[in-house]
Design a protein around this motif. Structure first.
Motif, short mmCIF file in Angstrom:
data_model
loop_
_atom_site.label_atom_id
_atom_site.label_comp_id
_atom_site.label_asym_id
_atom_site.label_seq_id
_atom_site.Cartn_x
_atom_site.Cartn_y
_atom_site.Cartn_z
N TYR A 43 0.83 -1.21 0.00
CA TYR A 43 0.00 0.00 0.00
C TYR A 43 0.86 1.26 0.00
N ALA A 44 1.93 1.24 0.80
CA ALA A 44 2.78 2.43 0.93
C ALA A 44 3.38 2.86 -0.40
N LYS A 45 3.64 1.90 -1.29
CA LYS A 45 4.22 2.24 -2.59
C LYS A 45 3.28 3.12 -3.41
N PHE A 46 1.98 2.97 -3.19
CA PHE A 46 1.00 3.74 -3.96
C PHE A 46 0.48 4.95 -3.18
N LEU A 47 0.27 4.80 -1.90
CA LEU A 47 -0.34 5.87 -1.10
C LEU A 47 0.68 6.92 -0.68
N LYS A 48 1.91 6.50 -0.38
CA LYS A 48 3.08 7.35 -0.12
C LYS A 48 3.00 8.19 1.15
#
Length: 555
Positions: free
Chosen positions: A365-370
């Protein structure tokens, strides 16, 4: 302006107000203790409904002075809440279970299962014997069964029995034969359990799908009947909205058609399963929304369940050295679907039980939401979270979607799977709540009971119905009563981007509400589970009324 003139104007305004005609509305609820669940958690006595929406909320005198209706519900001091909203369930699956499956929930030994299956076969004469709800943790031996006895009882009829968590199946030899399963069968994200080199009949996660695919598809008529039966039972427990987690295109379109012809009234947030057919059909345009249905979420599975040791852990199971559970798919699979969802403006909601699965998906998720955002991507269940990963929910605005009765179902054996140290951040609802300031709550029915009142009780008391364990299970993570009721109403709505139209009793919102015989905010804890739903109203229309309440309190 002199004082005489001022008082004359006030008197004239008062006279005009008193003589002003009252507005005719569709429904008035009065003499109630109404928990509006607005931002201030304010309490009212009365409200008026017109065209399916709340148009005024206030005191009984205030509403009576301005509105009149042919339909008046005098609650005689009873409590009113917004309709309950189950933020994670399997509404369609529950209905199909009622239609097709023997109920094996709560059975205390294998012999009881065999008796239930024989009764089922005598009653139905089905070409497949289907059942759901068995749990080896309730049996004296507390170990997975084999299929020796199933083979003896049903040598020529395939048997497919789903474990209570939905992540394992127990099958006889005929069912394995239908699916082509042997001791050599290997499947990514699943396991065929062996004993003395031969299949035991127990299939974990993706392996059980090999048999499930062999079961004849139900007719559209049976599917429709299942949806309507599920709706009836949900209205009876005060549910007016549900999030159904993981549906096919044909079921979603069936729901849409039944709602449009007026047969199915339940408000449904339909999470789609990640099939190519679903993605190609629904992602080609903006999220689909009607008055009763929305499709804006893709449901994924990262791992299995703790009870069947398929939940993916960072370290070995305490009671099964060498086993850390399963990841269902490769990293690239999740990244590809998350990218498609992100580009299309859809939510992602991922089943994660173990601390390994939660870390895995938080990192993806972190890769997309940042950073902080309002995408409201969700992790479903979040049962075991490593302390180092807790802050990631807040950092990336990931919504932890909990089911409080999982804690009280698992609490007597979870320490065996996890050990005492990992257990400290398992079912950690208060810690999860702190990350974003809110969280949605549900039941995961039919895995748990459909009753939102039982969810409320588990959230607040953290005990089973017998009051065990004394003092509650890890009470530092119990929710307050206000937090619990918000999690089943306005926060559940917010998880689906619906807080602007449902989830609270406020002007302009859909008139979905329930009347209870108990004040959940103030009653003794031992009275919570005795609470009865007296009325369920959806869009201003009565959809359930208890037998004891029928004919009462109406004018």
């Amino acid at each position: 302006m002199n004082r005489t003139l001022i008082f004359t104007i006030i008197a004239l305004c008062s006279l005009y107000s008193c003589n002003a005609p009252k507005m005719k509305v569709d429904l008035i609820v009065t003499n109630a203790r109404i928990y509006t669940i607005d931002d201030s958690f304010s309490i009212a006595e009365s409200f008026a409904v017109k065209d399916g929406k709340f148009i005024a909320v206030g005191s009984s005198d205030d509403i009576a002075s301005k509105y009149v209706s042919d339909r008046v519900i005098d609650c005689k001091g009873k409590t009113v809440y917004p309709g309950f909203n189950d933020a994670h369930c399997h509404f369609y699956g529950y209905g199909m279970d009622l239609m097709q499956y023997a109920d094996l929930a709560g059975l205390a030994d294998q012999e009881s299962v065999y008796q239930k299956l024989q009764e089922y076969q005598r009653r139905t004469g089905s070409k497949w014997i289907l059942g759901r709800g068995w749990d080896q943790n309730l049996w004296p031996e507390k170990s997975f069964p084999d299929n020796k006895r199933l083979n003896e009882l049903f040598p020529d009829i395939p048997v497919y029995l789903v474990r209570v968590d939905g992540h394992a199946a127990w099958c006889n030899a005929k069912a394995l034969e239908f699916a082509g399963i042997t001791s050599q069968t290997n499947i990514s994200g699943g396991e065929v359990l062996l004993k003395y080199g031969q299949p035991t009949g127990v299939l974990i996660d993706n392996a059980k799908e090999l048999v499930f695919k062999q079961i004849p598809s139900p007719s559209s008529e049976l599917k429709a009947k299942a949806l309507l039966e599920a709706q009836k039972n949900c209205f009876a427990v005060g549910l007016t909205s549900v999030t159904d987690c993981g549906l096919s295109k044909d079921v979603i379109l069936l729901i849409d058609s039944l709602q449009k012809n007026g047969e199915l009234c339940m408000r449904i947030n339909a999470m789609m399963e990640p099939s190519n057919e679903n993605l190609e059909y629904f992602l080609k345009s903006a999220p689909y929304k009607t008055d009763r249905l929305q499709v804006n979420t893709i449901k994924l599975y990262a791992d299995g369940a703790l009870g069947s040791r398929g939940a993916y852990l960072l370290e070995d199971y305490s009671d099964d050295p060498g086993n850390r559970g399963l990841l269902m798919e490769k990293t690239s699979y999740y990244e590809d679907i998350c990218q498609k969802a992100y580009n299309a403006g859809f939510q992602v909601a991922t089943h994660c039980i173990g601390d390994g699965a939660n870390r895995f998906m938080l990192n993806i998720y972190a890769k997309f939401l940042k950073a902080k955002n309002d995408r409201r991507w969700r992790i479903e269940h979040v049962q075991v979270v490593h302390p180092d990963d807790m802050a990631s929910f807040g950092k990336y605005s990931v919504i932890p979607s909990i089911q409080a009765t999982h804690a009280t179902s698992d609490m007597f054996w979870a320490d065996e799977r996890l050990g005492n140290e990992r257990l400290k951040t398992a079912y950690a609802y208060q810690q999860l709540l702190e990350q974003n300031g809110w969280l949605p709550n549900g039941t995961d029915f039919p895995i748990e009971d459909i009753s939102p009142i039982k969810t409320f009780f588990a959230s607040v008391c953290r005990t089973n119905s017998k009051g065990l364990p004394v003092g509650g299970f890890q009470m530092e993570n119990a929710l307050s009563r206000e937090q619990a009721i918000r999690s089943e109403t306005i926060w559940a709505a917010k998880a689906g981007f619906e807080e602007g139209r449902i989830g609270s009793i406020e002007i302009g919102k859909e008139a979905d509400f329930i009347v209870l015989d108990t004040d959940l905010m103030n009653c003794p804890t031992d009275a919570i589970l005795r609470t009865k739903v007296l009325k369920t109203v959806l869009g201003g229309e009565l959809v359930f009324e208890s037998e004891t309440d029928q004919g009462k309190n109406h004018q």
